[in-house]
Structures are given as C-alpha cells and as structure tokens.
Design a protein around this motif. Sequence first.
Motif, PDB file in Angstrom:
ATOM      1  N   ILE A 220      40.579  33.401  43.288  1.00  0.00           N
ATOM      2  CA  ILE A 220      40.421  32.754  41.979  1.00  0.00           C
ATOM      3  C   ILE A 220      39.015  32.960  41.424  1.00  0.00           C
ATOM      4  O   ILE A 220      38.824  33.195  40.228  1.00  0.00           O
ATOM      5  CB  ILE A 220      40.746  31.252  42.105  1.00  0.00           C
ATOM      6  N   SER A 221      38.006  32.884  42.280  1.00  0.00           N
ATOM      7  CA  SER A 221      36.615  32.946  41.813  1.00  0.00           C
ATOM      8  C   SER A 221      36.225  34.319  41.292  1.00  0.00           C
ATOM      9  O   SER A 221      35.238  34.455  40.574  1.00  0.00           O
ATOM     10  CB  SER A 221      35.676  32.542  42.947  1.00  0.00           C
ATOM     11  N   ILE A 222      36.988  35.356  41.669  1.00  0.00           N
ATOM     12  CA  ILE A 222      36.632  36.696  41.209  1.00  0.00           C
ATOM     13  C   ILE A 222      36.660  36.798  39.689  1.00  0.00           C
ATOM     14  O   ILE A 222      35.885  37.533  39.082  1.00  0.00           O
ATOM     15  CB  ILE A 222      37.576  37.751  41.850  1.00  0.00           C
ATOM     16  N   TRP A 223      37.555  36.046  39.051  1.00  0.00           N
ATOM     17  CA  TRP A 223      37.639  36.079  37.587  1.00  0.00           C
ATOM     18  C   TRP A 223      36.472  35.347  36.931  1.00  0.00           C
ATOM     19  O   TRP A 223      36.183  35.584  35.765  1.00  0.00           O
ATOM     20  CB  TRP A 223      38.956  35.465  37.128  1.00  0.00           C
ATOM     21  N   MET A 224      35.809  34.498  37.673  1.00  0.00           N
ATOM     22  CA  MET A 224      34.643  33.792  37.140  1.00  0.00           C
ATOM     23  C   MET A 224      33.340  34.527  37.428  1.00  0.00           C
ATOM     24  O   MET A 224      32.321  34.262  36.799  1.00  0.00           O
ATOM     25  CB  MET A 224      34.564  32.387  37.749  1.00  0.00           C
TER      26      MET A 224
END
Length: 313
Positions: free
Chosen positions: A77-81
């Motif tokens: 999930i954090s990759i998109w942030m």
Amino acid sequence: MPWHSEQARNKRRSRDDDFIRGSKKEKYDWNARQASSAGETRQEARFLHHDSDTGLGLCGWILVITSLFFTVLTFPISIWMCIKIIKEYERAIIFRLGRILKGGAKGPGLFFVLPCTDSFIKVDMRTISFDIPPQEILTKDSVTVNVDGVVYYRVQNATLAVANITNADSATRLLAQTTLRNVLGTKNLSQILSDREEIAHSMQATLDEATDDWGIKVERVEIKDVKLPVQLQRAMAAEAEAAREARAKVIAAEGEMNASRALKEASMVITESPAALQLRYLQTLTTIAAEKNSTIVFPLPINMLQGIIGADR
C-alpha cells in the motif's frame, strides 16, 4: 672542473624550479576553471554543505528509520504514497524534516519520498511572461508619460527559487515595475521614443542581476507602448504640421525661382528670333483647339495691326 660541475648543478636546479612553478600554475588554472564552472550553483552548494555539516541529528534519524520501517511493513500500500512523478518541465525540491536533501532538485520522472518525514515543492522551469502595468513616469525633461512593457523570465535554479524567496513570481513582477520607473526616469522624452531597444537591454541587465540570488533568469524585456498626454500630442502634431508647411513653402519658392529662370531664358531665345513668337502663337492655338472650346481667341501681332492702320490712313 669543480667549477663546471657546480654550474651544471645550478642549471639543473633552475630547470627543476621552473618545472615546479609551471606545475603549480597549471594546477591553479585548473582550480580557477573548476570554480568558474561551479559559479552558478555556489549558493545551492552552501545550503547542501550546511545540511551535510549539521545532519538530521539523532532524533531525526530515528524518525526517518521509523518511517522507512513502516513503509517496508506496509509495502503493497505504501508504494503508492512513496513514488511521485513530475513532468519534463518541472523540478521537485524535497524537504526531509524541513531540510533540503542533498543533490538539489529532483526530476523529471520518478522519485522516492518517505511518508510523514518528506515533503516536496514543484517548480515550473518553463519561460513565463507577464505584462508590466502602465506606469505614470516623469521623464528627465519634466514630461508625464504612461509606459507599459512585457518581461520574459524562467527559473534557472529551482533550489534558490524555493529557499531564498517566498514568491519569486510576485517579487519579479514588482521589481520589474520599479526598474521600469527608475530607468525611464533618467531619460528624456525623445530618448524614450527613439531608444526603446537600448532601454530594454538596460532593464534586462538590471533585472537579471537583481534576480540572480533568487535563481531567476530574465531572458527578455520589451517596451510595449508609450502614451503621451492629449495636449502634448496636439502640440507635437501642430509642430509637425508647421514644419511640413514651412518645407512646402520653401519647395514652392524654389520652384518659382527655377520657373522664372527658365522663362527668362525662353524670352531671350524668342527675342533673338521674331518668328519663334509666331510659332508659339500657333502652338497655343493648337492646345486651345484640342480642349473642344467653342470660342477661340486668336492673337494678332501688333506690328501687323500697325501696318493695317497705316495703310488706311
């Protein structure tokens, strides 16, 4: 023999000294060239050097490591942030815990940020143009004129444009207005109307020097319009009209003078040949007849009339 050996040693020592001095000079020139090529990023390097000296500190590194840990923990999930994209004409200035990261501006393309600890500011590197509002200026010869212009500039160093000034665009606009007033205030009205290109170059040099610390490059400055008061326009129009009328009168007088000289020469030729006057009469009759007139005035020579009157008597 000892004297010759001593002389040879002195020559070798002199050559060694010259070689050392030459090497030092080449090294100095190379350093000077390196310093000149790095002159544009001198202020940016000062920011980065300050960061490298102080660092983030212990607490800062703890926060960065914590953020990185949670990023890895929530990887899908954090990759998109964490991944950001900027366009070809943009650059990104990344702040990590309020400090600019080493390397200066990032982009174009992909770059990586840590959530919670990193923030970034986009800077547009394209050329920007804006109109200078009409400025009411008192010239050197005490004439009030309204002058406006246009300025073209671009961000040359994104780091300086973000770190050295709050709003580079607004500051450049205000500086352009004051520079226009200052430059034109030292010129006469005739110079403003005739030397627009020189005034534009002077303004460009002044603006470019003033905005160098902001990372701004002023590419072009142009004077658009110079508006004169209505009364001054009427006075200048009357002056121009009077000058044209004076030139017209001079040209007419010169034409009359040339015509009188030509008539004088023609009369001298006719006086030498009395038959030429009769030919002139006939030519005049031909001209009158060609205009379809119903009445033709035929001039008679006075000598002929005198001969007829004398015969009657």
